[in-house]
Design an enzyme around this catalytic site. Structure first.
Site: not given
Ligand code: PMV
Length: 306
Positions: A98, A100-101, A103, A142
């Protein structure tokens, strides 16, 4: 020459953002992905070398990989043929956590390749390319915060609005060490939502309301209030089923060590907890408590006089 991109932290509104609610995210500038290009011999084509994973991708061999999709989009944008070159990639950002790795690595690749081709890409263009390369149907938060590297107020499908906090906000992240899949967690929420849309739309609206309160509190520098709202957001994320006992444990450690508030950040189901602390001293205390409990902690800050 090296090109880098930061990780990110979602402060408020994850998951609900997929259903049109606002979210607030900030860059995690201390943890970065970096990419650099080395020209190679004729006929080698473009190779993307993910050095941490010991993985080599080619545009022809792995056309559907997110890095290939991003590289193809940069080539199309530049109107350039596939060059003979290797894009080297390294990242200090834990994956599936979670942070942002995904992106950040795509962003670093786009920037390095664009520079190699002698093309300039705006942050918006990079953000759009990275969004298109992501798998699933992400909200776009992200790629936005990572490509722009500034705090953003984000509503899916609308232009991102840079976000200013007059007060310096100190954050600590604590990593559960449990990898989680964004796609699976988002799909789980979708399933529960579709089984009872009225109930879930109510939860998402409640999250949206507290994200709006949080923006006001951040603008006023009312950090105690921001912390309370983080706690409330965490409870709602547990209610929609993306919590984890390990995340609750990290939240408790952070609060007991004096955090103003704490919540899971990103997809949940593992990954990271984020805590807002009282200044740099509070930040050090929370980071120490997490480390003593055996977890990896990361410190970052945003806002205030720059
Ligand atoms: O991939 P993460 O852990 O950064 O989660 C993304 C955030 C969510 O709201 C769960 C999904 C999204 O596409 O915004």
């Amino acid at each position: 020459m090296e090109f880098t991109a930061p990780g990110k932290v979602i402060l408020f509104g994850e998951h609900a953002v997929v259903y049109g609610q606002p979210a607030i995210a900030v860059p995690l500038s201390e943890l970065r992905a970096r990419a650099w290009v080395e020209p190679t011999r004729d006929g080698a084509g473009l190779v993307i070398h993910a050095r941490d994973l010991g993985q080599r991708l080619t545009l022809g061999g792995d056309p559907a990989h997110q890095f290939s999709v991003a590289a193809q989009a940069v080539l199309a944008r530049a109107g350039a043929p596939e060059p003979n070159a290797t894009i080297n990639l390294e990242s200090a950002i834990p994956s599936a956590a979670g942070m942002g790795s995904s992106a950040a690595t795509s962003t670093a690749i786009c920037r390095a390749l664009a520079a190699h081709l002698g093309t300039e890409l705006s942050a918006n263009t990079v953000s759009n390319i990275v969004f298109q390369a992501e798998r699933g149907t992400p909200s776009g938060i992200d790629n936005t915060v990572v490509a722009h590297e500034e705090p953003v107020w984000f509503i899916s499908g609308k232009p991102p609005r840079p976000f200013r906090s007059p007060a310096r906000c100190h954050l600590v992240l604590g990593n559960t060490g449990i990898a989680a899949s964004t796609g699976e967690l988002v799909a789980g929420v979708r399933k529960r939502h579709d089984a009872d849309p009225r109930l879930y739309d109510g939860y998402f609206a409640a999250i949206g309301a507290l994200v709006r309160d949080a923006r006001a509190a951040l603008k006023e520098g009312e950090l105690a209030r921001v912390g309370e709202l983080m706690d409330a957001n965490h409870e709602l994320l547990n209610t929609i089923g993306v919590g984890h006992s390990r995340l609750d444990e990290l939240v408790t450690i952070a609060r007991d060590a004096g955090a103003l508030g704490a919540k899971l950040t990103g997809k949940g189901g593992g990954g990271n907890m984020v805590a807002l602390t009282e200044g740099a001293d509070g930040q050090a205390a929370v980071a120490q408590a997490l480390t003593e409990a055996g977890y990896t902690a990361y410190e970052t800050a945003f806002g205030g006089a720059t």
